[in-house]
Motif scaffolding. Structure first.
Motif, PDB file in Angstrom:
ATOM      1  N   ALA A 249     -37.231  11.191  34.172  1.00  0.00           N
ATOM      2  CA  ALA A 249     -37.990  10.674  35.099  1.00  0.00           C
ATOM      3  C   ALA A 249     -37.586   9.491  35.522  1.00  0.00           C
ATOM      4  N   ARG A 250     -36.968   8.457  34.603  1.00  0.00           N
ATOM      5  CA  ARG A 250     -36.473   7.313  35.058  1.00  0.00           C
ATOM      6  C   ARG A 250     -35.287   7.245  35.935  1.00  0.00           C
ATOM      7  N   SER A 251     -34.492   8.222  35.479  1.00  0.00           N
ATOM      8  CA  SER A 251     -33.152   8.447  36.244  1.00  0.00           C
ATOM      9  C   SER A 251     -32.969   9.380  37.227  1.00  0.00           C
ATOM     10  N   ALA A 252     -34.099  10.133  37.756  1.00  0.00           N
ATOM     11  CA  ALA A 252     -34.150  11.058  38.706  1.00  0.00           C
ATOM     12  C   ALA A 252     -33.901  10.357  40.141  1.00  0.00           C
ATOM     13  N   ARG A 253     -33.091  11.046  41.040  1.00  0.00           N
ATOM     14  CA  ARG A 253     -32.734  10.568  42.393  1.00  0.00           C
ATOM     15  C   ARG A 253     -33.304  11.635  43.294  1.00  0.00           C
ATOM     16  N   PHE A 254     -33.951  11.128  44.244  1.00  0.00           N
ATOM     17  CA  PHE A 254     -34.731  11.607  45.191  1.00  0.00           C
ATOM     18  C   PHE A 254     -33.796  11.626  46.606  1.00  0.00           C
ATOM     19  N   GLU A 255     -32.989  10.789  46.751  1.00  0.00           N
ATOM     20  CA  GLU A 255     -32.423  10.457  48.164  1.00  0.00           C
ATOM     21  C   GLU A 255     -31.555  11.765  48.497  1.00  0.00           C
ATOM     22  N   PHE A 256     -31.176  11.810  49.617  1.00  0.00           N
ATOM     23  CA  PHE A 256     -30.159  12.845  50.527  1.00  0.00           C
ATOM     24  C   PHE A 256     -30.430  14.238  50.090  1.00  0.00           C
TER      25      PHE A 256
END
Length: 282
Positions: free
Chosen positions: A270-277
């Motif tokens: 959850a902490r390392s999730a990336r949602f960009e692009f």
């Protein structure tokens, strides 16, 4: 107008109102916990409320806040628990492994009514049974309880009310007067509700001679919780301390472990999730 605004985030086909909500969705997915986002809205005593997550396996609502909730937000969560008869948790702050044992959280547990035979003196004996009391009747009982008032129903259907105020805790006679004035202002609406739902109350709480009931009020909302894993069956619960009803497949009671490796893995994801692009968050 405030210049502060949470970033809307897309993940798993949902548009979350904040990135913190999306991170909790990643957390749930990593644990294999089914979730529904903003499944259904409610009107609670005139107030609209759309809870963030419904967790079917945990039979609980989870509300996510970026910071500690306001009093109004706490009231809504408490009412949601009362009227739906479900546990409601508010988790606030960043998604991270707790530095201590507990998350930044509030828990609301619905009230219950238990009947038992009078010769048992206290509930918990072999005859103790949970009563099916409608939410609007429980709301009246809880409202009276919040004002230090309870009631019993006589065999002829009359209501007998009694105060639970402890004079030793109310600051002497001035404190008692202040308590009574506060009660009278808040109790008027419950008087009206009792008149409106008198038959419902009598029907729900009527007991045969030799029986009595015990009202377990809604718990205070200053409790804490944590995510735990059952060592026996591998299921996850949001705090075992108030999930005493958990049973494993073999009907044995669960043996819960906080901060298990799988839970720590979920926090990391959850902490390392990336949602960009267009990334999917995992």
């Amino acid at each position: 107008m405030s210049n502060f605004k949470a970033i809307e985030t897309h993940y798993h086909g949902c548009r979350f109102r904040s990135r913190t909500e999306a991170r909790w969705a990643v957390f749930f997915d990593t644990l294999g916990v089914p979730w529904e986002y903003e499944r259904e809205g409610y009107v609670l005593e005139g107030m609209s409320y759309l809870p963030d997550f419904w967790l079917a396996k945990q039979d609980s609502f989870v509300e996510i806040k970026g910071q500690e909730p306001t009093e109004d937000e706490l009231i809504k969560a408490r009412l949601l628990s009362l009227y739906t008869q479900k546990i409601v948790c508010i988790l606030y702050g960043p998604v991270e492994i707790p530095s201590g044992n507990w998350l930044n959280s509030y828990i609301f547990v619905p009230p219950t009514v238990w009947k038992y035979q009078e010769d048992e003196r206290l509930p918990g004996g072999p005859s103790t049974t949970k009563m099916d009391v409608p939410p609007h009747v429980l709301a009246i009982m809880q409202g009276l309880w919040d004002h230090n008032v309870q009631f019993s129903i006589e065999p002829d259907g009359r209501f007998t009310f009694f105060s639970c105020i402890d004079p030793f805790l109310s600051g002497g006679i001035d404190g008692i007067i202040e308590d009574l004035n506060t009660q009278s202002a808040g109790l008027q609406k419950y008087k009206d509700r009792i008149e409106t739902y008198k038959e419902d109350i009598q029907k729900a709480l009527y007991l045969e001679p030799g029986w009595t009931y015990d009202y377990l009020s809604q718990s205070d909302y200053d409790e804490d919780c944590q995510w735990v894993e059952c060592k026996r069956c591998g299921e996850f619960e949001l705090s075992a301390s108030w999930r005493k009803g958990h049973k494993c497949k073999d009907e044995s009671n669960g043996d819960f472990m906080p901060h298990s490796p799988r839970i720590q893995e979920a926090y990391t994801a959850a902490r390392s999730a990336r949602f960009e692009f267009g990334e999917k968050g995992r």
